[in-house]
Write a protein that holds these residues in place. Structure first.
Motif, PDB file in Angstrom:
ATOM      1  N   PRO A 106       0.786  -1.226   0.000  1.00 54.27           N
ATOM      2  CA  PRO A 106       0.000   0.000   0.000  1.00 54.27           C
ATOM      3  C   PRO A 106       0.821   1.280   0.000  1.00 54.27           C
ATOM      4  N   ASN A 107       2.118   1.184   0.343  1.00 51.08           N
ATOM      5  CA  ASN A 107       2.795   2.455   0.628  1.00 51.08           C
ATOM      6  C   ASN A 107       4.304   2.429   0.443  1.00 51.08           C
ATOM      7  N   ASP A 108       4.799   1.669  -0.512  1.00 52.89           N
ATOM      8  CA  ASP A 108       6.234   1.648  -0.783  1.00 52.89           C
ATOM      9  C   ASP A 108       6.518   2.170  -2.188  1.00 52.89           C
ATOM     10  N   LEU A 148      12.824   1.150  -2.142  1.00 54.00           N
ATOM     11  CA  LEU A 148      13.631   2.356  -2.023  1.00 54.00           C
ATOM     12  C   LEU A 148      13.108   3.264  -0.922  1.00 54.00           C
ATOM     13  N   SER A 149      11.799   3.246  -0.710  1.00 51.90           N
ATOM     14  CA  SER A 149      11.177   4.176   0.223  1.00 51.90           C
ATOM     15  C   SER A 149       9.929   3.565   0.830  1.00 51.90           C
ATOM     16  N   GLY A 150       9.638   3.973   2.059  1.00 52.19           N
ATOM     17  CA  GLY A 150       8.411   3.558   2.724  1.00 52.19           C
ATOM     18  C   GLY A 150       7.637   4.764   3.218  1.00 52.19           C
ATOM     19  N   ILE A 151       6.323   4.614   3.285  1.00 47.11           N
ATOM     20  CA  ILE A 151       5.436   5.703   3.695  1.00 47.11           C
ATOM     21  C   ILE A 151       4.571   5.230   4.852  1.00 47.11           C
ATOM     22  N   ILE A 157       7.613   9.905   5.207  1.00 45.52           N
ATOM     23  CA  ILE A 157       8.210   9.364   3.988  1.00 45.52           C
ATOM     24  C   ILE A 157       9.703   9.187   4.237  1.00 45.52           C
ATOM     25  N   GLY A 158      10.138   7.932   4.283  1.00 46.96           N
ATOM     26  CA  GLY A 158      11.555   7.639   4.482  1.00 46.96           C
ATOM     27  C   GLY A 158      12.166   7.091   3.212  1.00 46.96           C
TER      28      GLY A 158
END
Length: 269
Positions: free
Chosen positions: A119-121, A129-132, A149-150
């Motif tokens: 749902p949120n990468d 690369l990133s996660g939310i 947001i990382g």
């Protein structure tokens, strides 16, 4: 280079709080909301020591990575606010596209494609690369919504359940500050399209255009149960719709997603 908002973010009246290091930008943002801040306001750092992702998993940003959170207090129901995470994914993907333009011009096939994983990468190729992480809490002035947001800029974790990567590893010479400026402008753009949930139809269409694994085998694990089938779409609430072998279309509101061969391997669990 110092953190700075882009021109579109500044025009939207966005504020900025930058830290040399902090435990968690999400915690900083929510603490500020409890103290009366309504936002929109970004909280950013290149070193986060006690962050967390979904399901309370740790999200540590070593020096040089980007940890960022946007706070806004809204007059919305939590279910409506939850769809803002899809706008966040689109904003980050757009920012990554902008900061990788020169690299793609020099070597069009060298930089992996950025895709959105439900749902949120955000993925680069097939690696995370990133996660939310979206969090919400009722405060006297409304619903405080924080979207964290990382992004792995210079380093990425090893031995993770899903393969991870960083901008440095895929050959992009981008720093956290430059990525953040692009993100702040892209956020202002997609936040406006989302329009307190009224524009989620447009966000959903754009998100599906950039979705990883759409139309492919998928396995979603939630707790001790696993649903396997084909990733069909997301619905009007942002649920993942899995078309199963017995003809059902099952909505999934939360879970860990695996595609392709990983999904096939999990079938029947």
């Amino acid at each position: 280079m110092a953190f700075a908002l882009g021109p579109r973010a500044l025009a939207a009246g966005t504020q900025l709080a930058a830290f040399d290091s902090t435990g968690s930008t999400n915690i900083e943002a929510m603490d500020r909301a409890r103290a009366g801040e309504r936002g929109p306001m970004w909280f950013v750092t290149t070193e986060q020591t006690a962050g967390r992702g979904r399901r309370h998993r740790p999200w540590i940003a070593p020096r040089g990575n980007l940890a960022s959170s946007i706070l806004e207090v809204m007059d919305l129901a939590p279910a409506q606010a939850a769809t803002l995470g899809f706008a966040a994914g689109l904003a980050l993907e757009a920012a990554l596209q902008r900061v990788s333009v020169e690299a793609r011009m020099r070597a069009p096939d060298a930089v992996p494609e950025f895709r959105l994983k439900w749902p949120n990468d955000v993925l680069a190729g097939k690696a995370k690369l990133s996660g939310i992480l979206l969090e919400a809490e009722a405060v006297p002035s409304g619903l405080a919504v924080v979207v964290g947001i990382g992004t792995n800029v210079v380093a990425h974790p090893e031995d993770t359940p899903y393969p991870a990567t960083s901008l440095r590893k895929i050959g992009l010479d981008v720093d956290a500050e430059g990525l953040f400026t692009a993100l702040s402008d892209a956020w202002a753009e997609y936040r406006a399209i989302w329009d307190n949930g009224r524009g989620f139809g447009a966000i959903r269409t754009k998100w599906l255009d950039r979705a990883a694994g759409l139309g492919e085998p998928v396995s979603v694990q939630a707790g001790h149960s696993t649903v396997s089938g084909i990733f069909d779409t997301i619905d009007d609430a942002g649920c993942l719709i899995v078309a199963t072998a017995d003809g059902r279309h099952m909505p999934i509101s939360a879970g860990d997603v695996h595609f392709g061969s990983a999904a096939s391997a999990r079938t029947g669990q």
